[in-house]
Design an enzyme around this catalytic site. Structure first.
Site, PDB file in Angstrom:
ATOM      1  N   GLU A  14      -2.167   3.086   5.751  1.00  0.00           N
ATOM      2  CA  GLU A  14      -3.321   2.743   5.147  1.00  0.00           C
ATOM      3  C   GLU A  14      -4.619   3.716   5.675  1.00  0.00           C
ATOM      4  O   GLU A  14      -5.523   3.261   6.019  1.00  0.00           O
ATOM      5  CB  GLU A  14      -3.791   1.463   4.959  1.00  0.00           C
ATOM      6  CG  GLU A  14      -3.034   0.371   4.126  1.00  0.00           C
ATOM      7  CD  GLU A  14      -3.247  -1.160   3.908  1.00  0.00           C
ATOM      8  OE1 GLU A  14      -4.132  -1.499   4.779  1.00  0.00           O
ATOM      9  OE2 GLU A  14      -2.753  -1.792   3.129  1.00  0.00           O
ATOM     10  N   GLU A  32       4.317  -1.977   0.498  1.00  0.00           N
ATOM     11  CA  GLU A  32       3.500  -3.300   0.717  1.00  0.00           C
ATOM     12  C   GLU A  32       3.168  -3.999  -0.544  1.00  0.00           C
ATOM     13  O   GLU A  32       2.499  -3.303  -1.450  1.00  0.00           O
ATOM     14  CB  GLU A  32       2.493  -3.233   1.656  1.00  0.00           C
ATOM     15  CG  GLU A  32       2.725  -3.220   3.103  1.00  0.00           C
ATOM     16  CD  GLU A  32       1.304  -3.198   3.952  1.00  0.00           C
ATOM     17  OE1 GLU A  32       0.297  -3.710   3.542  1.00  0.00           O
ATOM     18  OE2 GLU A  32       1.427  -2.421   4.864  1.00  0.00           O
TER      19      GLU A  32
HETATM   20  P1  P53 Z   1      -3.827  -9.292   5.475  1.00  0.00           P
HETATM   21  C1  P53 Z   1      -6.852  -4.888   3.273  1.00  0.00           C
HETATM   22  C2  P53 Z   1      -6.620  -4.611   1.644  1.00  0.00           C
HETATM   23  C3  P53 Z   1      -5.470  -4.460   1.413  1.00  0.00           C
HETATM   24  C4  P53 Z   1      -4.452  -4.227   2.232  1.00  0.00           C
HETATM   25  O1  P53 Z   1      -3.418  -8.144   4.623  1.00  0.00           O
HETATM   26  C5  P53 Z   1      -4.680  -4.254   3.665  1.00  0.00           C
HETATM   27  C6  P53 Z   1      -6.204  -4.740   3.936  1.00  0.00           C
HETATM   28  C7  P53 Z   1      -6.384  -4.756   5.494  1.00  0.00           C
HETATM   29  O2  P53 Z   1      -6.210  -6.033   5.828  1.00  0.00           O
HETATM   30  O3  P53 Z   1      -3.887  -4.038   4.643  1.00  0.00           O
HETATM   31  C8  P53 Z   1      -2.500  -4.230   4.634  1.00  0.00           C
HETATM   32  O4  P53 Z   1      -2.903  -9.429   6.664  1.00  0.00           O
HETATM   33  C9  P53 Z   1      -2.075  -3.738   6.110  1.00  0.00           C
HETATM   34  C10 P53 Z   1      -1.240  -4.872   6.560  1.00  0.00           C
HETATM   35  C11 P53 Z   1      -1.998  -6.496   6.181  1.00  0.00           C
HETATM   36  C12 P53 Z   1      -1.603  -6.392   4.771  1.00  0.00           C
HETATM   37  O5  P53 Z   1      -2.397  -5.610   3.978  1.00  0.00           O
HETATM   38  O6  P53 Z   1      -5.251  -9.231   6.045  1.00  0.00           O
HETATM   39  O7  P53 Z   1      -1.194  -2.735   6.048  1.00  0.00           O
HETATM   40  O8  P53 Z   1      -1.198  -4.518   7.951  1.00  0.00           O
HETATM   41  O9  P53 Z   1      -1.236  -7.150   7.053  1.00  0.00           O
HETATM   42  C13 P53 Z   1      -2.224  -7.787   4.292  1.00  0.00           C
HETATM   43  O10 P53 Z   1      -3.494 -10.473   4.194  1.00  0.00           O
END
Ligand code: P53
Length: 488
Positions: free
Chosen positions: A196, A383
């Site tokens: 990211e 992801e």
């Molecule tokens: P959490 C924000 C928006 C979209 C993806 O997020 C994001 C974030 C940052 O938090 O990050 C990714 O755990 C990231 C992972 C993270 C996952 O999204 O806040 O690459 O490390 O865990 C989910 O629910």
């Protein structure tokens, strides 16, 4: 028709949220080890020591004051220190991934496990740990997909060099990459540089103290140069390497057909695509140069940087997709919902997760189409997932139908993008395939996994693993190469 035969079905994790063992086997702290738990985004704090030696804390998104250094307070709880303890459970976890039929597994390498201070001293025990992990994966024919850097930087580099503000960090990062490329060249083929990259703007992620526009874009320039050098180096070490970039993609729709709303959404989307443009097309887009002019941002470059960025373009685009958002020329009139790194605007046509993320499967097809039309290189959804509170029934069962429903619709959207839009999609790694700590909130109760881990928001629990209902569902999806999505 449907998913290609060699499609990479798998799951995704990141070291700081999953691994634990934060001082085990010669590892030293990274910036992320100084973030406390919390109950929501803003309650996650970074603990630090001021220049005068006072212990203070600030919310996670903020940068530390000049001269401040990271500090781990023995009185506080830091979820990354144990996380869900992949460090001690990797054999058991990989066996469960294999049982689901994973073709690949995405993990990140903890920079401070390999180079404890981030400098050119290598920690053999850290290298040996990932050797053991890769060997275990390969035993089951699971292809490792490695994020070289997922939101972490050794604390020493942040404290002593001001992190990615400092050009010297490029060389240290390159040394780290050369070390892991040479060591793992026969075990790992798929790599991606910075997780990211469009969200890297604070002390915790890149160790910088100046997060003004100038500070943020100067650091971004260093990341771009580093990424280009890494891609070139990787291809020299093994020409079979596939080295991608990684961006958080949150497509924005205009709130209405009013041209002002449309222009807002153009600008929003551009800000994310800027990072892809540089790493895929190999140059800064015109709108960004104009913005720099307007805002008085002056990027310090060295001779040869532009050529390097041109030569070191990536092999594929990896992206995270969780939600879409909406742009409006009247931000005071719209309703904001959760979001995470940024406040997301309520889309009246969508429902949100408990954390306010707008669930939008068609948005995934829209994103895949847009990205493929625009860049024409392979795409990898690295992801995607649904953060939710899971309930363990008295017999131990975890019936996560809401998660199955989310995945079913997103897998169908990918299938449409392949079948109807002709997108070259190489794989899919749902986020947090096993429960891990939330990056945004530090919570355990925001769970994503097919596998449940017994651990709560305060670090209490047995760490015991169990299969959720979605475990068997995903197993069936992989076994049928994405053909059977029904839940029975
Ligand atoms: P959490 C924000 C928006 C979209 C993806 O997020 C994001 C974030 C940052 O938090 O990050 C990714 O755990 C990231 C992972 C993270 C996952 O999204 O806040 O690459 O490390 O865990 C989910 O629910």
């Amino acid at each position: 028709m449907g998913f290609p035969k060699n499609f990479l079905w798998g799951g995704a994790t990141a070291a700081n949220q999953y691994e634990g063992g934060y001082l085990s086997g010669g590892k030293e702290p990274s910036t992320l080890d100084a973030i406390t738990g919390g109950s929501h985004t803003t309650s996650r704090k970074i603990t630090y020591k001021t220049k005068e030696g006072k212990i203070e804390s600030v919310t996670r998104e903020k940068s530390l004051p000049t001269g401040a250094i990271g500090y781990i307070d023995p009185e506080q709880y830091y979820p990354s220190h144990v996380a869900t303890d992949f460090y001690h459970h990797y054999k058991e976890d990989i066996a469960l991934f294999a049982e689901m039929g994973f073709k690949c597994f995405r993990l990140s390498i903890n920079w401070s496990r390999i180079c404890p201070k981030g400098t050119d001293k290598v920690n053999e025990e850290g290298l040996a740990f990932y050797d053991a992990v890769f060997d275990e994966l390969l035993k089951y024919n699971i292809e490792p997909v490695v994020t070289i850097n997922h939101f972490d930087i050794p604390m020493y580099l942040a404290d002593e060099l001001d992190g990615w503000s400092n050009r010297k960090v490029i060389d240290y990062f390159l040394f780290f990459c050369e070390t892991i490329f040479k060591r793992y060249k026969d075990k790992v083929k798929y790599w991606m540089t910075f997780n990211e990259i469009n969200f890297l703007r604070s002390w915790t992620q890149i160790g910088i103290h100046d997060s003004s526009l100038q500070g943020k874009y100067q650091a971004a320039h260093h990341l771009f140069v580093a990424s280009a050098k890494v891609v070139k180096l990787g291809h020299q070490i093994n020409s079979d390497f596939q080295i991608g970039m990684m961006v958080a993609y949150i497509p924005s729709y205009p709130m209405s057909c009013r041209p002002e709303d449309v222009m807002e959404s153009v600008q929003f989307n551009r800000e994310q695509e800027f990072y892809i443009d540089v790493q895929v097309k190999g140059y800064y887009p015109a709108h960004k140069l104009k913005q720099f002019e307007r805002e008085g941002v002056v990027i310090k470059k060295e001779a040869g940087d532009d050529e390097l960025i041109k030569e070191g373009t990536v092999d594929y685009i990896g992206f995270s997709y969780y939600m879409s958002t909406v742009s409006s020329a009247n931000p005071d009139k719209v309703k904001f919902v959760g979001g995470n790194q940024m406040p997301a605007v309520k889309n009246p046509y969508l429902e949100e997760s408990d954390w306010g993320w707008g669930v939008d499967p068609l948005g995934l097809r829209i994103s895949l189409s847009k990205l493929y039309d625009r860049y024409n290189i392979p795409l990898f959804v690295v992801e995607n997932g649904f953060g939710a509170v899971d309930t363990v029934e008295s017999d131990g069962a975890i019936i996560d139908d809401y998660r199955i429903d989310y995945f079913k619709k997103h897998v169908a959207a990918m299938k449409d993008a392949i079948d109807l839009d002709g997108v070259d999609l190489i794989g899919y790694t749902p986020w947090g395939c096993i429960d891990l700590v939330s990056a945004g909130t530090g919570e355990m109760k925001k769970r994503y996994g097919f596998i449940y881990v017994d651990l709560d928001d305060h670090g209490q629990g047995t760490l015991k693993r169990s299969r959720k209902k979605s475990f068997n569902w995903y197993k069936q999806v992989i076994a049928t190469n994405g053909e059977k999505l029904e839940n029975n």
